[in-house]
Design a protein around this motif. Structure first.
Motif, PDB file in Angstrom:
ATOM      1  N   LEU A   1     102.076 -30.119  15.600  1.00 36.22           N
ATOM      2  CA  LEU A   1     101.238 -29.174  14.866  1.00 36.22           C
ATOM      3  C   LEU A   1     100.944 -27.939  15.707  1.00 36.22           C
ATOM      4  O   LEU A   1     100.934 -26.802  15.197  1.00 36.22           O
ATOM      5  N   SER A   2     100.667 -28.147  16.996  1.00 36.06           N
ATOM      6  CA  SER A   2     100.376 -27.007  17.876  1.00 36.06           C
ATOM      7  C   SER A   2     101.565 -26.069  17.931  1.00 36.06           C
ATOM      8  O   SER A   2     101.420 -24.832  17.874  1.00 36.06           O
ATOM      9  N   HIS A   3     102.758 -26.636  18.049  1.00 37.18           N
ATOM     10  CA  HIS A   3     103.962 -25.798  18.103  1.00 37.18           C
ATOM     11  C   HIS A   3     104.182 -25.089  16.774  1.00 37.18           C
ATOM     12  O   HIS A   3     104.484 -23.878  16.735  1.00 37.18           O
ATOM     13  N   ASP A   4     103.985 -25.827  15.680  1.00 32.51           N
ATOM     14  CA  ASP A   4     104.223 -25.230  14.363  1.00 32.51           C
ATOM     15  C   ASP A   4     103.198 -24.154  14.041  1.00 32.51           C
ATOM     16  O   ASP A   4     103.517 -23.162  13.362  1.00 32.51           O
ATOM     17  N   LEU A   5     101.934 -24.325  14.542  1.00 33.53           N
ATOM     18  CA  LEU A   5     100.906 -23.332  14.272  1.00 33.53           C
ATOM     19  C   LEU A   5     101.104 -22.060  15.094  1.00 33.53           C
ATOM     20  O   LEU A   5     100.773 -20.951  14.645  1.00 33.53           O
ATOM     21  N   ARG A   6     101.601 -22.221  16.311  1.00 36.03           N
ATOM     22  CA  ARG A   6     101.756 -21.057  17.174  1.00 36.03           C
ATOM     23  C   ARG A   6     102.818 -20.090  16.627  1.00 36.03           C
ATOM     24  O   ARG A   6     102.715 -18.871  16.807  1.00 36.03           O
TER      25      ARG A   6
ATOM     26  N   ILE B   1      92.767 -14.721  15.443  1.00 35.26           N
ATOM     27  CA  ILE B   1      94.026 -15.261  15.982  1.00 35.26           C
ATOM     28  C   ILE B   1      93.829 -15.745  17.412  1.00 35.26           C
ATOM     29  O   ILE B   1      94.323 -16.814  17.801  1.00 35.26           O
ATOM     30  N   ALA B   2      93.081 -14.967  18.221  1.00 31.60           N
ATOM     31  CA  ALA B   2      92.831 -15.366  19.619  1.00 31.60           C
ATOM     32  C   ALA B   2      92.028 -16.667  19.678  1.00 31.60           C
ATOM     33  O   ALA B   2      92.306 -17.551  20.494  1.00 31.60           O
ATOM     34  N   ASN B   3      91.026 -16.783  18.790  1.00 27.12           N
ATOM     35  CA  ASN B   3      90.226 -18.023  18.766  1.00 27.12           C
ATOM     36  C   ASN B   3      91.065 -19.230  18.354  1.00 27.12           C
ATOM     37  O   ASN B   3      90.957 -20.312  18.933  1.00 27.12           O
ATOM     38  N   ILE B   4      91.890 -19.022  17.322  1.00 26.44           N
ATOM     39  CA  ILE B   4      92.757 -20.133  16.890  1.00 26.44           C
ATOM     40  C   ILE B   4      93.709 -20.538  17.998  1.00 26.44           C
ATOM     41  O   ILE B   4      93.934 -21.728  18.258  1.00 26.44           O
ATOM     42  N   ASP B   5      94.268 -19.570  18.690  1.00 24.10           N
ATOM     43  CA  ASP B   5      95.193 -19.868  19.790  1.00 24.10           C
ATOM     44  C   ASP B   5      94.490 -20.627  20.905  1.00 24.10           C
ATOM     45  O   ASP B   5      95.045 -21.563  21.498  1.00 24.10           O
ATOM     46  N   ARG B   6      93.245 -20.199  21.188  1.00 25.76           N
ATOM     47  CA  ARG B   6      92.490 -20.908  22.223  1.00 25.76           C
ATOM     48  C   ARG B   6      92.166 -22.339  21.794  1.00 25.76           C
ATOM     49  O   ARG B   6      92.253 -23.273  22.597  1.00 25.76           O
ATOM     50  N   LEU B   7      91.811 -22.533  20.538  1.00 28.62           N
ATOM     51  CA  LEU B   7      91.531 -23.878  20.043  1.00 28.62           C
ATOM     52  C   LEU B   7      92.768 -24.774  20.106  1.00 28.62           C
ATOM     53  O   LEU B   7      92.693 -25.948  20.472  1.00 28.62           O
ATOM     54  N   ILE B   8      93.896 -24.212  19.771  1.00 29.23           N
ATOM     55  CA  ILE B   8      95.144 -24.996  19.857  1.00 29.23           C
ATOM     56  C   ILE B   8      95.430 -25.380  21.298  1.00 29.23           C
ATOM     57  O   ILE B   8      95.834 -26.521  21.599  1.00 29.23           O
ATOM     58  N   GLU B   9      95.199 -24.438  22.205  1.00 23.12           N
ATOM     59  CA  GLU B   9      95.429 -24.727  23.627  1.00 23.12           C
ATOM     60  C   GLU B   9      94.490 -25.825  24.112  1.00 23.12           C
ATOM     61  O   GLU B   9      94.907 -26.745  24.839  1.00 23.12           O
ATOM     62  N   ASN B  10      93.217 -25.760  23.696  1.00 19.90           N
ATOM     63  CA  ASN B  10      92.269 -26.810  24.072  1.00 19.90           C
ATOM     64  C   ASN B  10      92.676 -28.168  23.499  1.00 19.90           C
ATOM     65  O   ASN B  10      92.562 -29.206  24.165  1.00 19.90           O
ATOM     66  N   LEU B  11      93.122 -28.161  22.274  1.00 20.99           N
ATOM     67  CA  LEU B  11      93.542 -29.403  21.641  1.00 20.99           C
ATOM     68  C   LEU B  11      94.724 -30.023  22.381  1.00 20.99           C
ATOM     69  O   LEU B  11      94.776 -31.240  22.612  1.00 20.99           O
ATOM     70  N   MET B  12      95.669 -29.191  22.768  1.00 21.32           N
ATOM     71  CA  MET B  12      96.820 -29.686  23.536  1.00 21.32           C
ATOM     72  C   MET B  12      96.382 -30.231  24.889  1.00 21.32           C
ATOM     73  O   MET B  12      96.810 -31.311  25.320  1.00 21.32           O
ATOM     74  N   SER B  13      95.506 -29.491  25.564  1.00 20.73           N
ATOM     75  CA  SER B  13      95.035 -29.942  26.881  1.00 20.73           C
ATOM     76  C   SER B  13      94.269 -31.253  26.771  1.00 20.73           C
ATOM     77  O   SER B  13      94.444 -32.165  27.592  1.00 20.73           O
ATOM     78  N   TYR B  14      93.421 -31.342  25.754  1.00 17.72           N
ATOM     79  CA  TYR B  14      92.650 -32.577  25.558  1.00 17.72           C
ATOM     80  C   TYR B  14      93.567 -33.770  25.305  1.00 17.72           C
ATOM     81  O   TYR B  14      93.375 -34.858  25.855  1.00 17.72           O
ATOM     82  N   THR B  15      94.587 -33.570  24.495  1.00 21.20           N
ATOM     83  CA  THR B  15      95.533 -34.650  24.206  1.00 21.20           C
ATOM     84  C   THR B  15      96.258 -35.097  25.462  1.00 21.20           C
ATOM     85  O   THR B  15      96.429 -36.295  25.723  1.00 21.20           O
TER      86      THR B  15
END
Length: 451
Positions: A257-262, A295-309
């Motif tokens: 999902l992170s890859h597809d959203l980016r 867009i910047a907030n969404i990108d940061r949230l995706i990055e946090n989600l990836m890091s958390y995982t």
């Protein structure tokens, strides 16, 4: 029925049954001794005669002697000795001399005066041994003969056996009771040992942190408990396996999902950049800036989600090394100056030397990024950020503070808290500690390394 015979209850009932049999056997032995004593006494000229009968017989035999001499009296004594082996006898003749003595009481005088005779009679009255005195023959000048019989022979056979074998019987019964106690102790001690082994198995863990199965040796109640425990361990392992599979699927889903959203976010960012080149009204320009901010907030949230995982899966690369924290902080804060100045923040930096820490610079940078980002998002109204260091005998600390409304107040940009969760995981992973003190007039965060 087969299950019952394998049970602990059946085994303990068998122990009790054997104990009862042994006690009955002990009583049987006592009864046999009693019967043997009865038959033995009956075969020995009615040894169970009462004292009165013995006394009458002694007087009768003494009076029946026609010619009193040593030979006649000796024959009489021998006859009574056969019937009563325990008896003692003696004859004092008409001259007052001790003529014959067979197993009589020790210390008898050789010369018997009237006083000696009276003293002897007084001492033997109603005493042990049972004493019978009779004149020898019908003539008193022939002196007197004396029979001494232990009073125990007039007691019942059981009393006699008790007198002779009482100690032996007591210790025999005591031995049976002790045997029952020892067998019971060993029985329950074995049960206790098996239960302790099962308890130890419950406390032991393998490399996965799961209980270890136990070896089932018997099919009794404890064996059934061990089987149930093994079944529980098997179910836990299966559950853990399914959980790991689901976790793996979740991680793969999040990564995909992170890859597809980016990809679409990159396209949206490019389109917003193209739109900004066009001749837009003031409202249009504000709208495009809002889009870029989202867009910047969404990108940061995706990055946090990836890091958390990755952190939860222990796959986030960790490379600790000795790092000069003072220099690291100065360089890192310099990269954030433009962002804070753009928002009109007062920046208060007071950094002194806190030595070298063994940390992962990438992890520490990610921690500071998340904390600074939180200040920009949630403490804008305070327009202040302070970064300081402290050093004491016990610890060194990095302090970050703001003058915002604190964590207690709702923020328009409040998220799911993944950023702070990442901070917590990374700080703990580097063996550091941190505290948050949040009030209505600001928040203070301390990151400490204890010496």
């Amino acid at each position: 029925m087969k299950k019952f015979f394998r049970s602990l209850l059946a085994k303990y009932m068998l122990i009790i049954f054997l104990a009862i049999i042994l006690l009955q056997l002990a009583y049987l032995i006592i009864a046999m001794f009693t019967m043997f004593g009865q038959s033995f006494q009956n075969s020995e000229a009615d040894k169970n005669d009462t004292a009165m009968i013995v006394e009458e017989k002694w007087h009768e035999d003494a009076n029946s002697m026609e010619h009193v001499n040593k030979e006649v009296i000796q024959n009489l004594f021998n006859k009574w000795k056969e019937d009563y082996p325990e008896a003692g006898m003696f004859w004092v003749n008409g001259n007052g001399r001790l003529a014959i003595e067979i197993d009589a009481t020790e210390g008898l005088p050789l010369e018997w005066s009237t006083g000696e005779t009276v003293k002897f009679i007084k001492e033997r009255y109603d005493s042990d041994p049972f004493t019978v005195i009779a004149f020898a023959g019908e003539d008193e000048s022939n002196g007197f003969i004396v029979l001494e019989v232990p009073r125990i022979i007039f007691s019942p056979p059981l009393s006699q056996l008790t007198e002779k074998y009482g100690v032996l019987l007591f210790f025999g019964v005591l031995a049976i009771i002790l045997l029952f106690i020892i067998i019971s102790f060993l029985f329950f001690r074995r049960i206790q040992k098996r239960l302790i082994q099962l308890q130890d198995a419950m406390e032991l863990r393998d490399v996965d942190g799961l209980p270890i199965e136990v070896k089932v040796k018997k099919k009794d109640e404890i064996g059934q408990l061990e089987l149930s425990f093994n079944q529980m361990v098997f179910e836990i392992r299966e559950s853990r396996k399914r959980e790991q599979e689901e976790e793996q699927l979740r991680r793969e889903l999040i990564a995909n999902l992170s890859h597809d959203l980016r990809t679409p976010l990159t396209k949206v960012r490019a389109q917003s950049y193209t739109i900004m080149k066009e001749d837009l009204s003031v409202e249009g320009k504000h709208a495009v800036k809002a889009i870029e901010s989202s867009i910047a907030n969404i990108d940061r949230l995706i990055e946090n989600l990836m890091s958390y995982t990755l952190l939860m899966a222990s796959k986030y690369k960790y490379a600790p090394k000795e790092t000069d924290v003072t220099r690291f902080l100065r360089e890192f804060i310099a990269t954030w100056y433009p962002a804070f100045e753009k928002e009109g923040f007062e920046i208060d930096v007071s950094i002194s030397s806190v030595g070298k820490w063994r940390i992962d610079p990438t992890w520490m940078g990610r921690i500071l990024d998340n904390l600074f980002q939180n200040v920009l998002r949630h403490a804008k109204e305070g327009k202040y950020i302070g970064v300081k260091t402290e050093s004491s005998i016990h610890s060194d600390a990095i302090i970050i503070c703001d003058r915002g409304q604190g964590f207690q107040q709702e923020s328009q940009e409040k998220g799911a808290g993944i950023g702070l969760t990442i901070v917590d995981r990374m700080i703990n992973g580097m063996n550091l500690e941190w505290t948050i003190n949040s009030k209505d007039n600001g928040t203070l965060i301390r990151i400490e390394r204890f010496k």
